[in-house]
Motif scaffolding. Structure first.
Motif, PDB file in Angstrom:
ATOM      1  N   VAL A   1       0.838  -1.211   0.000  1.00  0.00           N
ATOM      2  CA  VAL A   1       0.000   0.000   0.000  1.00  0.00           C
ATOM      3  C   VAL A   1       0.869   1.256   0.000  1.00  0.00           C
ATOM      4  CG1 VAL A   1      -1.743   1.260   1.273  1.00  0.00           C
ATOM      5  CG2 VAL A   1      -1.879  -1.195   1.144  1.00  0.00           C
ATOM      6  N   GLY A   2       1.917   1.249   0.835  1.00  0.00           N
ATOM      7  CA  GLY A   2       2.770   2.429   0.923  1.00  0.00           C
ATOM      8  C   GLY A   2       3.464   2.747  -0.387  1.00  0.00           C
ATOM      9  N   LEU A   3       3.961   1.712  -1.062  1.00  0.00           N
ATOM     10  CA  LEU A   3       4.642   1.973  -2.332  1.00  0.00           C
ATOM     11  C   LEU A   3       3.649   2.449  -3.380  1.00  0.00           C
ATOM     12  CD1 LEU A   3       7.195  -0.931  -2.272  1.00  0.00           C
ATOM     13  CD2 LEU A   3       7.648   1.483  -1.992  1.00  0.00           C
ATOM     14  N   ALA A   4       2.403   1.948  -3.307  1.00  0.00           N
ATOM     15  CA  ALA A   4       1.386   2.464  -4.232  1.00  0.00           C
ATOM     16  C   ALA A   4       1.124   3.939  -3.973  1.00  0.00           C
ATOM     17  CB  ALA A   4       0.095   1.657  -4.082  1.00  0.00           C
ATOM     18  N   ILE A   5       1.097   4.312  -2.681  1.00  0.00           N
ATOM     19  CA  ILE A   5       0.903   5.733  -2.355  1.00  0.00           C
ATOM     20  C   ILE A   5       2.068   6.557  -2.898  1.00  0.00           C
ATOM     21  CG2 ILE A   5       0.828   7.382  -0.447  1.00  0.00           C
ATOM     22  CD1 ILE A   5      -0.688   5.359   1.159  1.00  0.00           C
TER      23      ILE A   5
END
Lengths: 166, 100
Positions: free
Chosen positions: B75-79
């Motif tokens: 999720v963080g890398l997508a953000i």
């Protein structure tokens, strides 16, 4: 012998961790992070956690760090931005927090009642895939199933986030 | 047999390094890696306590933490990708619209 391996692994892990945060180049940071994780795997093995050691290699080194590398590659960072990565304005704050936290940790460890109890006798299969699996699928079955829901939510969230337009 | 305290001290030092990284680094990727370092330090302490107690509960906990770390990374890398697409930067000082 055991002590020498412990000292080497922990020193390598700490040194690599420091290098992760002071590197200018994110790719180099990922490589040092990998070094840190692998030396922590040695510590896991010394703690009779064979299953977790394997899992650490597969999940962290094999999956998460590759994801990091992919994203850094996608971001296409400019080299002239590398120097601006560390802001020295926050250095005193960071040092203050670090000193307080380390002091607290030391006090907590040295005054802990844990250290006085006799060490448990470990069965030979402690930490093996079978032993952890038994625990995971009997006593912790419900939390284990909940982690699958967490993963589904994370996958959906990642897809939604990374989409250009919904 | 290495005593428990030594492992705890190593875990504490790695956790503090990760915390320093979160405070001083400006690149989102480095901050993210520091968070992974902190999670891993917690794992190490968990496994050390598990050996000391002679139960496998800590191992199960580490298993769950690894799942959370994987989910968080995805999720963080997508953000971060969404951020980079919209603002064309990986420096968190330039991402201050939500700041008071």
């Amino acid at each position: 012998m055991e002590l020498a391996i412990f000292l080497m692994a922990s020193a390598l892990s700490i040194a690599a961790s420091i290098l992760v945060i002071i590197q200018r180049n994110p790719i180099a940071s990922v490589m040092y992070l990998l070094t840190s994780f692998v030396s922590q795997v040695i510590l896991f093995i010394m703690l009779n956690a064979a299953f977790l050691a394997m899992l650490q290699i597969i999940v962290y080194a094999g999956a998460i760090l590759v994801l990091f590398l992919f994203v850094i590659m996608l971001l296409n960072l400019r080299r002239e931005d590398f120097g601006k990565d560390i802001k020295l304005k926050f250095k005193p704050l960071a040092i203050a927090f670090a000193v307080v936290l380390l002091f607290e940790t030391t006090v907590a460890i040295s005054s802990s009642a844990m250290l006085e109890r006799a060490q448990a006798q470990l069965p030979p299969e402690f930490g093996s895939v079978q032993a952890v699996g038994m625990e995971l699928f009997t006593k912790y079955l419900y939390p284990f199933e909940l982690t699958s829901i967490l993963l589904i939510v994370a996958v959906l969230g990642a897809v939604v986030m990374a989409k250009k337009r919904l | 047999m290495i005593p428990l305290e030594w492992f705890l001290i190593v875990a504490g030092v790695i956790f503090v390094i990760g915390m320093i990284g979160v405070i001083i680094a400006r690149n989102v990727m480095i901050i993210f890696m520091s968070i992974e370092l902190m999670l891993n330090a917690a794992n190490l302490a968990m496994v050390a306590f598990s050996r000391e107690m002679g139960t496998l509960d800590g191992h199960v906990m580490v298993f769950v933490i690894m799942t959370v770390a994987a989910a968080e990374a995805a999720v963080g890398l997508a953000i971060i990708i969404a951020l980079f697409r919209n603002r064309d930067t990986a420096n968190i000082d330039e991402v201050n619209v939500l700041k008071w």
